[in-house]
Write a protein that holds these residues in place. Sequence first.
Motif, PDB file in Angstrom:
ATOM      1  N   THR A  42       6.426   3.348 -39.655  1.00 29.97           N
ATOM      2  CA  THR A  42       6.017   2.254 -40.533  1.00 29.97           C
ATOM      3  C   THR A  42       6.045   0.959 -39.739  1.00 29.97           C
ATOM      4  O   THR A  42       6.823   0.792 -38.803  1.00 29.97           O
ATOM      5  N   TRP A  43       5.200   0.032 -40.124  1.00 31.35           N
ATOM      6  CA  TRP A  43       4.968  -1.152 -39.291  1.00 31.35           C
ATOM      7  C   TRP A  43       6.178  -2.050 -39.207  1.00 31.35           C
ATOM      8  O   TRP A  43       6.447  -2.646 -38.161  1.00 31.35           O
ATOM      9  N   GLU A  44       6.936  -2.173 -40.303  1.00 26.40           N
ATOM     10  CA  GLU A  44       8.130  -3.019 -40.249  1.00 26.40           C
ATOM     11  C   GLU A  44       9.204  -2.397 -39.360  1.00 26.40           C
ATOM     12  O   GLU A  44       9.990  -3.122 -38.727  1.00 26.40           O
ATOM     13  N   VAL A  45       9.235  -1.068 -39.278  1.00 26.84           N
ATOM     14  CA  VAL A  45      10.183  -0.418 -38.379  1.00 26.84           C
ATOM     15  C   VAL A  45       9.801  -0.678 -36.920  1.00 26.84           C
ATOM     16  O   VAL A  45      10.646  -0.989 -36.078  1.00 26.84           O
ATOM     17  N   THR A  46       8.506  -0.556 -36.620  1.00 25.76           N
ATOM     18  CA  THR A  46       8.037  -0.860 -35.267  1.00 25.76           C
ATOM     19  C   THR A  46       8.370  -2.292 -34.885  1.00 25.76           C
ATOM     20  O   THR A  46       8.909  -2.568 -33.808  1.00 25.76           O
ATOM     21  N   ALA A  63      -2.136  -3.401 -38.916  1.00 28.86           N
ATOM     22  CA  ALA A  63      -0.840  -3.192 -38.282  1.00 28.86           C
ATOM     23  C   ALA A  63      -0.543  -4.272 -37.244  1.00 28.86           C
ATOM     24  O   ALA A  63       0.599  -4.755 -37.149  1.00 28.86           O
ATOM     25  N   MET A  64      -1.536  -4.623 -36.443  1.00 32.69           N
ATOM     26  CA  MET A  64      -1.320  -5.653 -35.424  1.00 32.69           C
ATOM     27  C   MET A  64      -0.845  -6.949 -36.055  1.00 32.69           C
ATOM     28  O   MET A  64       0.082  -7.601 -35.544  1.00 32.69           O
ATOM     29  N   LYS A  65      -1.464  -7.337 -37.150  1.00 32.93           N
ATOM     30  CA  LYS A  65      -1.097  -8.588 -37.810  1.00 32.93           C
ATOM     31  C   LYS A  65       0.340  -8.540 -38.312  1.00 32.93           C
ATOM     32  O   LYS A  65       1.116  -9.490 -38.140  1.00 32.93           O
ATOM     33  N   VAL A  66       0.724  -7.419 -38.936  1.00 32.67           N
ATOM     34  CA  VAL A  66       2.068  -7.291 -39.493  1.00 32.67           C
ATOM     35  C   VAL A  66       3.112  -7.233 -38.385  1.00 32.67           C
ATOM     36  O   VAL A  66       4.131  -7.941 -38.419  1.00 32.67           O
ATOM     37  N   ILE A  67       2.882  -6.402 -37.376  1.00 31.56           N
ATOM     38  CA  ILE A  67       3.867  -6.216 -36.301  1.00 31.56           C
ATOM     39  C   ILE A  67       4.061  -7.511 -35.520  1.00 31.56           C
ATOM     40  O   ILE A  67       5.190  -7.912 -35.218  1.00 31.56           O
ATOM     41  N   ARG A  68       2.953  -8.179 -35.186  1.00 31.11           N
ATOM     42  CA  ARG A  68       3.073  -9.444 -34.447  1.00 31.11           C
ATOM     43  C   ARG A  68       3.807 -10.491 -35.273  1.00 31.11           C
ATOM     44  O   ARG A  68       4.692 -11.198 -34.763  1.00 31.11           O
ATOM     45  N   ALA A  69       3.443 -10.629 -36.543  1.00 31.49           N
ATOM     46  CA  ALA A  69       4.065 -11.650 -37.387  1.00 31.49           C
ATOM     47  C   ALA A  69       5.566 -11.398 -37.543  1.00 31.49           C
ATOM     48  O   ALA A  69       6.380 -12.295 -37.309  1.00 31.49           O
ATOM     49  N   LEU A  70       5.943 -10.184 -37.928  1.00 31.08           N
ATOM     50  CA  LEU A  70       7.354  -9.889 -38.131  1.00 31.08           C
ATOM     51  C   LEU A  70       8.134 -10.006 -36.822  1.00 31.08           C
ATOM     52  O   LEU A  70       9.244 -10.543 -36.788  1.00 31.08           O
ATOM     53  N   GLY A  71       7.557  -9.510 -35.730  1.00 32.92           N
ATOM     54  CA  GLY A  71       8.224  -9.559 -34.449  1.00 32.92           C
ATOM     55  C   GLY A  71       8.359 -10.954 -33.888  1.00 32.92           C
ATOM     56  O   GLY A  71       9.151 -11.194 -32.971  1.00 32.92           O
ATOM     57  N   SER A  72       7.576 -11.901 -34.438  1.00 29.16           N
ATOM     58  CA  SER A  72       7.628 -13.292 -33.993  1.00 29.16           C
ATOM     59  C   SER A  72       8.341 -14.193 -34.989  1.00 29.16           C
ATOM     60  O   SER A  72       8.258 -15.418 -34.899  1.00 29.16           O
ATOM     61  N   GLY A  73       9.004 -13.585 -35.972  1.00 27.16           N
ATOM     62  CA  GLY A  73       9.810 -14.368 -36.908  1.00 27.16           C
ATOM     63  C   GLY A  73       9.060 -14.909 -38.098  1.00 27.16           C
ATOM     64  O   GLY A  73       9.596 -15.747 -38.846  1.00 27.16           O
ATOM     65  N   GLU A 120       6.511 -14.354 -41.736  1.00 24.13           N
ATOM     66  CA  GLU A 120       6.374 -13.473 -42.886  1.00 24.13           C
ATOM     67  C   GLU A 120       5.163 -12.556 -42.714  1.00 24.13           C
ATOM     68  O   GLU A 120       4.204 -12.881 -42.020  1.00 24.13           O
ATOM     69  N   ALA A 121       5.237 -11.402 -43.370  1.00 26.48           N
ATOM     70  CA  ALA A 121       4.107 -10.470 -43.373  1.00 26.48           C
ATOM     71  C   ALA A 121       4.057  -9.761 -44.718  1.00 26.48           C
ATOM     72  O   ALA A 121       5.080  -9.505 -45.347  1.00 26.48           O
ATOM     73  N   ASP A 122       2.832  -9.464 -45.130  1.00 23.96           N
ATOM     74  CA  ASP A 122       2.585  -8.791 -46.402  1.00 23.96           C
ATOM     75  C   ASP A 122       2.481  -7.290 -46.164  1.00 23.96           C
ATOM     76  O   ASP A 122       1.569  -6.818 -45.494  1.00 23.96           O
ATOM     77  N   LEU A 123       3.423  -6.532 -46.733  1.00 24.20           N
ATOM     78  CA  LEU A 123       3.423  -5.082 -46.596  1.00 24.20           C
ATOM     79  C   LEU A 123       2.759  -4.444 -47.814  1.00 24.20           C
ATOM     80  O   LEU A 123       3.337  -3.607 -48.501  1.00 24.20           O
ATOM     81  N   GLY A 124       1.529  -4.843 -48.089  1.00 24.33           N
ATOM     82  CA  GLY A 124       0.803  -4.256 -49.212  1.00 24.33           C
ATOM     83  C   GLY A 124       1.298  -4.727 -50.562  1.00 24.33           C
ATOM     84  O   GLY A 124       1.417  -3.920 -51.500  1.00 24.33           O
ATOM     85  N   GLY A 125       1.595  -6.001 -50.674  1.00 23.21           N
ATOM     86  CA  GLY A 125       2.033  -6.552 -51.951  1.00 23.21           C
ATOM     87  C   GLY A 125       3.459  -7.077 -51.931  1.00 23.21           C
ATOM     88  O   GLY A 125       3.868  -7.813 -52.834  1.00 23.21           O
ATOM     89  N   THR A 126       4.217  -6.706 -50.930  1.00 24.28           N
ATOM     90  CA  THR A 126       5.579  -7.201 -50.771  1.00 24.28           C
ATOM     91  C   THR A 126       5.667  -8.011 -49.486  1.00 24.28           C
ATOM     92  O   THR A 126       5.416  -7.484 -48.394  1.00 24.28           O
ATOM     93  N   VAL A 127       5.993  -9.285 -49.609  1.00 23.43           N
ATOM     94  CA  VAL A 127       6.083 -10.167 -48.449  1.00 23.43           C
ATOM     95  C   VAL A 127       7.520 -10.141 -47.930  1.00 23.43           C
ATOM     96  O   VAL A 127       8.472 -10.356 -48.690  1.00 23.43           O
ATOM     97  N   VAL A 128       7.665  -9.871 -46.632  1.00 22.57           N
ATOM     98  CA  VAL A 128       9.002  -9.784 -46.042  1.00 22.57           C
ATOM     99  C   VAL A 128       9.070 -10.619 -44.773  1.00 22.57           C
ATOM    100  O   VAL A 128       8.050 -10.964 -44.172  1.00 22.57           O
ATOM    101  N   ARG A 129      10.298 -10.907 -44.381  1.00 16.86           N
ATOM    102  CA  ARG A 129      10.575 -11.596 -43.119  1.00 16.86           C
ATOM    103  C   ARG A 129      11.950 -11.156 -42.663  1.00 16.86           C
ATOM    104  O   ARG A 129      12.855 -10.988 -43.482  1.00 16.86           O
ATOM    105  N   PHE A 130      12.139 -10.945 -41.373  1.00 17.54           N
ATOM    106  CA  PHE A 130      13.449 -10.554 -40.866  1.00 17.54           C
ATOM    107  C   PHE A 130      14.392 -11.759 -40.944  1.00 17.54           C
ATOM    108  O   PHE A 130      14.145 -12.780 -40.282  1.00 17.54           O
TER     109      PHE A 130
END
Length: 339
Positions: A70-74, A116-126, A128-138
């Motif tokens: 899953t992209w957030e795990v990556t 996936a590129m958009k989500v992985i880059r965004a989360l990995g760079s601090g 927010e990213a939208d995981l299909g309706g749920t917005v998360v940030r580390f």
Amino acid sequence: MDFGLVLQTDPPASKVVELMKRAEDNGFTYGWTFDSAVLWQEPFVIYSQILANTSRLTVGPMVTNPGTRTWEVTASTFATLNDMFGNRTVCGIGRGDSAMRVAGRAPNTLARISQAMKVIRALGSGEEADLGGTVVRFPWIKDDARLPVWMAAYGPKALKMTGEEADGFILQLADLYLTEYMVKAVKDAAGAAGRDPDEVRICVAAPAYVTEDDSPEALAHAREQCRWFGGMVGNHVADLVSKYGEHSAAVPDELTDYIKSREGYDYSHHGRADNPDTAFVPDEIVDRFCLIGPAEKHIEKLTALRELGVDQFAVYDMHDAREATIDAYGTTVIPAVNG
């Protein structure tokens, strides 16, 4: 020009770490591995040891894909390594040729890679990213975190998307004509999208085998050790032919002609010098796609690649002269290319 080392994560993992340390000592600045969970050991576990035992190497997969994790795990895995070792990872990503097919699934679509590129880059760079309706940030990520995402591509749509969206382009062959053709496609797409084309890093990856001389015997042995690469590239070419046809303006004949005698492919031999499914690959393709011969021939071709806009050459080091190749590049090739 940067230089990278590409390995499979065959056991023992300690040997992978040892070769990466040797590469850094010889002036290499990137360490890459395959990422196919069934065929090889888990690379991200090994990256932690590579990073702990080196001080300058940037490490990453060549390439991961958006289907096996899953992209957030990556993203979290990369971000954790960067938090531990200081922004020393890069996410190479592609369709997942071996990883998906060995697991009985089709390679990923370009649309899925784009998301996936958009989500992985965004989360990995601090961010927010939208995981299909749920917005998360580390919540634990540092302010200076960054994660570049480089995309592997061959076909026209993938090259266009690379130029539009990726931080870098991974081209897995060292043919001068095709490199010029594909680098131009990526740079043109970047410019058309309003990006600075020079900001898209260009990485050419191919086997390199340094011979003592240019005798027929030495060159023949080197070709046999690297012929597997034409088979690996042939898998991607076969997909392009299936999609666009055997002779299409979308794909150069120089890339497609050589697979006419291709009959099949067993992934249990993927990326190995003893691959029995690569007899269809002619010597001409081995010479064009790889770097083979005395050190001066490598220097000559690498200089030509740099003039075509290549920022990094990554050595596929899957043959019977792994240490010798690393050392020859460190003592002779890299100093000559970089002056």
